[in-house]
Design a protein around this motif. Structure first.
Motif, PDB file in Angstrom:
ATOM      1  N   ILE A   1     -52.398  -4.737 -17.114  1.00 28.50           N
ATOM      2  CA  ILE A   1     -53.289  -5.873 -17.385  1.00 28.50           C
ATOM      3  C   ILE A   1     -52.613  -6.934 -18.260  1.00 28.50           C
ATOM      4  O   ILE A   1     -52.038  -6.621 -19.301  1.00 28.50           O
ATOM      5  N   HIS A   2     -52.729  -8.212 -17.804  1.00 26.08           N
ATOM      6  CA  HIS A   2     -52.201  -9.337 -18.581  1.00 26.08           C
ATOM      7  C   HIS A   2     -53.269 -10.393 -18.874  1.00 26.08           C
ATOM      8  O   HIS A   2     -53.082 -11.222 -19.766  1.00 26.08           O
ATOM      9  N   HIS A   3     -54.361 -10.370 -18.099  1.00 25.31           N
ATOM     10  CA  HIS A   3     -55.413 -11.372 -18.226  1.00 25.31           C
ATOM     11  C   HIS A   3     -56.774 -10.667 -18.184  1.00 25.31           C
ATOM     12  O   HIS A   3     -56.960  -9.730 -17.404  1.00 25.31           O
ATOM     13  N   VAL A   4     -57.718 -11.156 -19.020  1.00 28.05           N
ATOM     14  CA  VAL A   4     -59.057 -10.571 -19.059  1.00 28.05           C
ATOM     15  C   VAL A   4     -60.105 -11.681 -19.012  1.00 28.05           C
ATOM     16  O   VAL A   4     -60.054 -12.630 -19.802  1.00 28.05           O
ATOM     17  N   VAL A   5     -61.057 -11.558 -18.081  1.00 28.33           N
ATOM     18  CA  VAL A   5     -62.175 -12.498 -17.972  1.00 28.33           C
ATOM     19  C   VAL A   5     -63.446 -11.803 -18.462  1.00 28.33           C
ATOM     20  O   VAL A   5     -63.786 -10.717 -17.977  1.00 28.33           O
TER      21      VAL A   5
ATOM     22  N   GLN B   1     -60.347 -16.679  -9.097  1.00 31.58           N
ATOM     23  CA  GLN B   1     -59.359 -17.012  -8.078  1.00 31.58           C
ATOM     24  C   GLN B   1     -58.278 -17.938  -8.627  1.00 31.58           C
ATOM     25  O   GLN B   1     -57.103 -17.801  -8.300  1.00 31.58           O
ATOM     26  N   LYS B   2     -58.679 -18.877  -9.493  1.00 30.51           N
ATOM     27  CA  LYS B   2     -57.694 -19.803 -10.079  1.00 30.51           C
ATOM     28  C   LYS B   2     -56.688 -19.054 -10.959  1.00 30.51           C
ATOM     29  O   LYS B   2     -55.492 -19.343 -10.923  1.00 30.51           O
ATOM     30  N   ILE B   3     -57.176 -18.087 -11.721  1.00 31.27           N
ATOM     31  CA  ILE B   3     -56.272 -17.301 -12.572  1.00 31.27           C
ATOM     32  C   ILE B   3     -55.282 -16.526 -11.705  1.00 31.27           C
ATOM     33  O   ILE B   3     -54.078 -16.507 -11.973  1.00 31.27           O
ATOM     34  N   ILE B   4     -55.797 -15.908 -10.653  1.00 29.40           N
ATOM     35  CA  ILE B   4     -54.930 -15.134  -9.747  1.00 29.40           C
ATOM     36  C   ILE B   4     -53.875 -16.038  -9.118  1.00 29.40           C
ATOM     37  O   ILE B   4     -52.685 -15.682  -9.052  1.00 29.40           O
ATOM     38  N   THR B   5     -54.304 -17.217  -8.667  1.00 35.08           N
ATOM     39  CA  THR B   5     -53.377 -18.160  -8.014  1.00 35.08           C
ATOM     40  C   THR B   5     -52.359 -18.718  -9.001  1.00 35.08           C
ATOM     41  O   THR B   5     -51.155 -18.738  -8.729  1.00 35.08           O
ATOM     42  N   ASP B   6     -52.853 -19.162 -10.181  1.00 34.91           N
ATOM     43  CA  ASP B   6     -51.960 -19.784 -11.163  1.00 34.91           C
ATOM     44  C   ASP B   6     -50.876 -18.833 -11.647  1.00 34.91           C
ATOM     45  O   ASP B   6     -49.736 -19.250 -11.892  1.00 34.91           O
ATOM     46  N   PHE B   7     -51.227 -17.560 -11.794  1.00 35.68           N
ATOM     47  CA  PHE B   7     -50.282 -16.603 -12.364  1.00 35.68           C
ATOM     48  C   PHE B   7     -49.747 -15.608 -11.341  1.00 35.68           C
ATOM     49  O   PHE B   7     -49.028 -14.678 -11.696  1.00 35.68           O
ATOM     50  N   GLN B   8     -50.138 -15.822 -10.068  1.00 33.51           N
ATOM     51  CA  GLN B   8     -49.671 -14.965  -8.971  1.00 33.51           C
ATOM     52  C   GLN B   8     -49.868 -13.484  -9.315  1.00 33.51           C
ATOM     53  O   GLN B   8     -48.927 -12.676  -9.278  1.00 33.51           O
TER      54      GLN B   8
ATOM     55  N   GLU C   1     -53.474  -6.455 -12.533  1.00 38.61           N
ATOM     56  CA  GLU C   1     -53.049  -7.270 -13.679  1.00 38.61           C
ATOM     57  C   GLU C   1     -54.215  -8.060 -14.276  1.00 38.61           C
ATOM     58  O   GLU C   1     -54.058  -8.717 -15.300  1.00 38.61           O
ATOM     59  N   LEU C   2     -55.392  -7.978 -13.627  1.00 45.28           N
ATOM     60  CA  LEU C   2     -56.563  -8.725 -14.068  1.00 45.28           C
ATOM     61  C   LEU C   2     -57.725  -7.773 -14.336  1.00 45.28           C
ATOM     62  O   LEU C   2     -58.036  -6.907 -13.522  1.00 45.28           O
ATOM     63  N   LEU C   3     -58.358  -7.952 -15.497  1.00 46.70           N
ATOM     64  CA  LEU C   3     -59.521  -7.148 -15.889  1.00 46.70           C
ATOM     65  C   LEU C   3     -60.723  -8.072 -16.013  1.00 46.70           C
ATOM     66  O   LEU C   3     -60.640  -9.140 -16.620  1.00 46.70           O
ATOM     67  N   ILE C   4     -61.856  -7.670 -15.438  1.00 48.32           N
ATOM     68  CA  ILE C   4     -63.114  -8.412 -15.554  1.00 48.32           C
ATOM     69  C   ILE C   4     -64.093  -7.529 -16.330  1.00 48.32           C
ATOM     70  O   ILE C   4     -64.286  -6.358 -15.992  1.00 48.32           O
ATOM     71  N   VAL C   5     -64.726  -8.105 -17.364  1.00 47.24           N
ATOM     72  CA  VAL C   5     -65.653  -7.358 -18.211  1.00 47.24           C
ATOM     73  C   VAL C   5     -66.998  -8.083 -18.221  1.00 47.24           C
ATOM     74  O   VAL C   5     -67.061  -9.264 -18.582  1.00 47.24           O
ATOM     75  N   GLY C   6     -68.060  -7.390 -17.808  1.00 46.28           N
ATOM     76  CA  GLY C   6     -69.360  -8.056 -17.794  1.00 46.28           C
ATOM     77  C   GLY C   6     -70.521  -7.102 -17.611  1.00 46.28           C
ATOM     78  O   GLY C   6     -70.335  -5.951 -17.207  1.00 46.28           O
TER      79      GLY C   6
END
Length: 275
Positions: free
Chosen positions: A20-24, A196-203, A208-213
């Motif tokens: 994981i490098h990015h968290v929303v 989607q923008k985060i995925i595209t911007d950072f490929q 590598e992406l975590l969503i918390v909600g």
């Protein structure tokens, strides 16, 4: 399903950890409790609209059950989508609905007295921000910053409210990736767009992406792109018992992990990052 040893953290699916490098994050019910009890405003307003703007003979109980179902199902999306559904329900019953934005404005007007006392208390520092944050959410964000993980906030609440409330709660500075929320031109924002923008911007690849909600919507959005999804089954105060099945709803949406709040955040991070 199994729990992490000696914790309330539920692991529902095996995931690829350590990437994981990015968290929303979602906001209301995930980080913030400022709007706790919002359902107690929205549901009666909608029931009243159905009663006064149509010739329906349905009982109060039937209308309430109808409204609770779609309000709950659409939680996590922008508020306007709940108002669009209300307009459709009025039309189905032979009424002529107002514009969805008019209903949304009325809802915000009714909600304001409920939350303005909390906001005023936070602004005057007579009310502790800690009481209006989901337990240990600040500490969780602080640790992610120390780990140099990029964090983003994406909410279905209007963006100007989200930014102000995040500042008052002392969490805004931790969202170095940006704070996003609902717009008047609602088609220009969604949590899925942010993701989607985060995925595209950072490929990014999914792990590598975590969503918390705590909402169905962001968990579904996460699984649509293969991201890791942590569902927060936080307790909320509403008269309709709408959070009674929050855990089950998050599981149905595809949550990989369920937590009640962030009190075991250290153990969760150890698991997610292979620490």
């Amino acid at each position: 399903m199994n729990n992490l040893e000696n914790t309330a953290i539920e692991i529902h699916r095996e995931i690829q950890t350590g990437n994981i490098h990015h968290v929303v994050f979602d906001f209301d019910g995930t980080i913030s409790l400022i709007r706790d009890g919002w359902q107690n405003v929205m549901v009666p307003m909608m029931v009243a609209c159905l009663q006064t703007e149509t010739d329906t003979t349905e009982t109060q109980e039937v209308l309430e059950a109808l409204v609770v179902e779609f309000v709950d199902r659409l939680t996590g999306k922008q508020t306007i989508y709940q108002m669009i559904q209300l307009s459709e329900e009025i039309e189905k019953r032979g009424g002529t609905p107002k514009a969805p934005l008019a209903y949304k404005d009325e809802y915000n007007h009714r909600l304001l007295p409920v939350i303005e006392e909390r906001i005023a208390g936070l602004a005057a520092r007579t009310l502790s921000a800690d009481r209006l944050r989901v337990p240990m959410s600040l500490e969780f964000l602080q640790t992610l910053r120390e780990m140099e993980i990029s964090c983003y906030l994406a909410s279905g609440t209007d963006v100007e409210f989200v930014k102000n409330e995040a500042e008052l709660l002392g969490v805004a500075e931790y969202f170095d990736g940006g704070i996003f929320g609902a717009l008047r031109e609602y088609q220009k924002f969604s949590k899925a767009m942010v993701i989607q923008k985060i995925i595209t911007d950072f490929q990014l690849s999914g792990s590598e992406l975590l969503i918390v909600g705590d909402g169905y919507v962001e968990i579904e959005n996460a699984k649509e792109v293969g991201a890791i999804a942590v569902g927060v089954a936080s307790a909320e105060d509403n008269m309709y018992n709408m959070n009674a099945d929050k855990r089950e709803r998050l599981i149905r949406a595809g949550a990989d992990i369920i937590i009640p709040d962030f009190r075991e955040g250290a153990q969760l991070l150890n698991y997610l990052f292979n620490l």
